[in-house]
Design a protein around this motif. Structure first.
Motif, PDB file in Angstrom:
ATOM      1  N   GLU A  40       0.850  -1.189   0.000  1.00  0.00           N
ATOM      2  CA  GLU A  40       0.000   0.000   0.000  1.00  0.00           C
ATOM      3  C   GLU A  40       0.893   1.247   0.000  1.00  0.00           C
ATOM      4  OE1 GLU A  40      -3.322   1.995   3.010  1.00  0.00           O
ATOM      5  OE2 GLU A  40      -2.580  -0.026   3.371  1.00  0.00           O
ATOM      6  N   GLY A  41       0.533   2.224  -0.841  1.00  0.00           N
ATOM      7  CA  GLY A  41       1.291   3.468  -0.902  1.00  0.00           C
ATOM      8  C   GLY A  41       2.463   3.432  -1.871  1.00  0.00           C
ATOM      9  N   THR A  42       2.629   2.315  -2.595  1.00  0.00           N
ATOM     10  CA  THR A  42       3.681   2.231  -3.604  1.00  0.00           C
ATOM     11  C   THR A  42       3.034   2.015  -4.969  1.00  0.00           C
ATOM     12  OG1 THR A  42       3.973  -0.172  -3.419  1.00  0.00           O
ATOM     13  CG2 THR A  42       5.308   1.219  -1.949  1.00  0.00           C
ATOM     14  N   LYS A  43       3.811   2.224  -6.007  1.00  0.00           N
ATOM     15  CA  LYS A  43       3.315   2.000  -7.364  1.00  0.00           C
ATOM     16  C   LYS A  43       3.768   0.633  -7.841  1.00  0.00           C
ATOM     17  CE  LYS A  43       3.090   6.777  -8.904  1.00  0.00           C
ATOM     18  NZ  LYS A  43       3.506   7.744  -9.929  1.00  0.00           N
ATOM     19  N   ASN A  44       2.851  -0.123  -8.409  1.00  0.00           N
ATOM     20  CA  ASN A  44       3.167  -1.413  -9.011  1.00  0.00           C
ATOM     21  C   ASN A  44       2.170  -1.627 -10.134  1.00  0.00           C
ATOM     22  OD1 ASN A  44       3.206  -4.210  -9.696  1.00  0.00           O
ATOM     23  ND2 ASN A  44       4.191  -4.669  -7.748  1.00  0.00           N
ATOM     24  N   SER A  45       2.638  -1.523 -11.368  1.00  0.00           N
ATOM     25  CA  SER A  45       1.741  -1.649 -12.523  1.00  0.00           C
ATOM     26  C   SER A  45       1.852  -3.024 -13.181  1.00  0.00           C
ATOM     27  CB  SER A  45       2.035  -0.549 -13.547  1.00  0.00           C
ATOM     28  OG  SER A  45       3.353  -0.677 -14.032  1.00  0.00           O
ATOM     29  N   ASN A  46       2.384  -3.995 -12.454  1.00  0.00           N
ATOM     30  CA  ASN A  46       2.540  -5.339 -13.004  1.00  0.00           C
ATOM     31  C   ASN A  46       1.252  -6.143 -12.912  1.00  0.00           C
ATOM     32  OD1 ASN A  46       5.270  -4.879 -13.470  1.00  0.00           O
ATOM     33  ND2 ASN A  46       5.866  -5.671 -11.475  1.00  0.00           N
ATOM     34  N   LEU A  47       1.112  -7.059 -13.849  1.00  0.00           N
ATOM     35  CA  LEU A  47       0.056  -8.056 -13.816  1.00  0.00           C
ATOM     36  C   LEU A  47       0.726  -9.386 -13.493  1.00  0.00           C
ATOM     37  CD1 LEU A  47      -2.970  -8.898 -14.668  1.00  0.00           C
ATOM     38  CD2 LEU A  47      -1.849  -9.696 -16.750  1.00  0.00           C
ATOM     39  N   TYR A  48       0.127 -10.124 -12.565  1.00  0.00           N
ATOM     40  CA  TYR A  48       0.656 -11.420 -12.159  1.00  0.00           C
ATOM     41  C   TYR A  48      -0.368 -12.497 -12.475  1.00  0.00           C
ATOM     42  CZ  TYR A  48       3.790  -8.505  -9.367  1.00  0.00           C
ATOM     43  OH  TYR A  48       4.700  -7.572  -8.961  1.00  0.00           O
ATOM     44  N   LEU A  49       0.113 -13.638 -12.969  1.00  0.00           N
ATOM     45  CA  LEU A  49      -0.706 -14.829 -13.121  1.00  0.00           C
ATOM     46  C   LEU A  49      -0.126 -15.856 -12.154  1.00  0.00           C
ATOM     47  CD1 LEU A  49      -1.033 -15.049 -17.010  1.00  0.00           C
ATOM     48  CD2 LEU A  49      -2.667 -14.086 -15.382  1.00  0.00           C
ATOM     49  N   ILE A  50      -0.933 -16.291 -11.210  1.00  0.00           N
ATOM     50  CA  ILE A  50      -0.432 -17.166 -10.160  1.00  0.00           C
ATOM     51  C   ILE A  50      -0.325 -18.594 -10.678  1.00  0.00           C
ATOM     52  CG2 ILE A  50      -0.805 -18.051  -7.824  1.00  0.00           C
ATOM     53  CD1 ILE A  50      -2.390 -15.438  -7.291  1.00  0.00           C
TER      54      ILE A  50
END
Length: 187
Positions: A40-50
């Protein structure tokens, strides 16, 4: 077809060929139990496939964690704020057990989507399923029957009981851990 790809194809209604194309552009990543994938409060524009594991999305307010979703093998996970707007995330995403996932940045994904209508449709399907999941969660929170919500959750994702502490499941169901214990005892 391996179980991961089969689950991905079934959940998001996409072809195995398109999933393979997407996976070729992704990087395999590993996370340890309790590791934050998105803070929370950080930027992360990645998409993950588990590929393997269970993750939870939650927010922290007034000293309380509220779980808003779980994702497991064959499902997508990402911070909506980071992915859509490249904004700071309002949630944390945490690995509930040692996990393996495929990761791709939004910029790489957008290039893929613009290069192929099939991949663009896959992206659309991923987003549509995320929206459906969120709306189902919102609707179920209004259900007066916590027991029914619990049974549905466990039917859809039985592995939660193996990896997720009951306090997080209770939070997701909008009930206290004590109420969840009573439900479980009655079964």
């Amino acid at each position: 077809m391996n179980i991961f790809i089969e689950k991905l194809c079934n959940k998001y209604k996409v072809s195995e060929a398109n999933v393979q194309l997407l996976l070729e552009c992704m990087e395999e990543v590993h996370f340890n139990k309790k590791e934050l994938i998105v803070r929370e409060g950080t930027k992360n524009s990645n998409l993950y496939l588990i590929k393997k594991g269970i993750w939870r999305g939650y927010y922290h307010k007034d000293g309380v964690d509220t779980t808003i979703w779980f994702a497991s093998e064959g499902e997508a996970a990402f911070s909506v704020w980071g992915y859509v707007d490249n904004a700071y995330s309002l949630i944390n995403i945490e690995a509930m057990c040692d996990s393996t996932a495929y990761c791709v940045s939004r910029s790489v994904l957008n290039n893929l989507f613009s290069s192929s209508i099939e991949l663009a449709n896959l992206g659309l399907s991923l987003m549509e399923r995320q929206f459906i999941g969120q709306e189902n969660w919102l609707i179920s929170t209004g259900s007066p029957r916590a027991k029914e919500r619990y049974l549905t959750l466990i039917k859809e994702t039985p592995e939660l009981l193996q990896y997720v502490p009951l306090k997080y499941i209770a939070s997701y169901l909008w009930i206290t851990p004590q109420s969840l214990s009573r439900i479980r005892a009655s079964l």
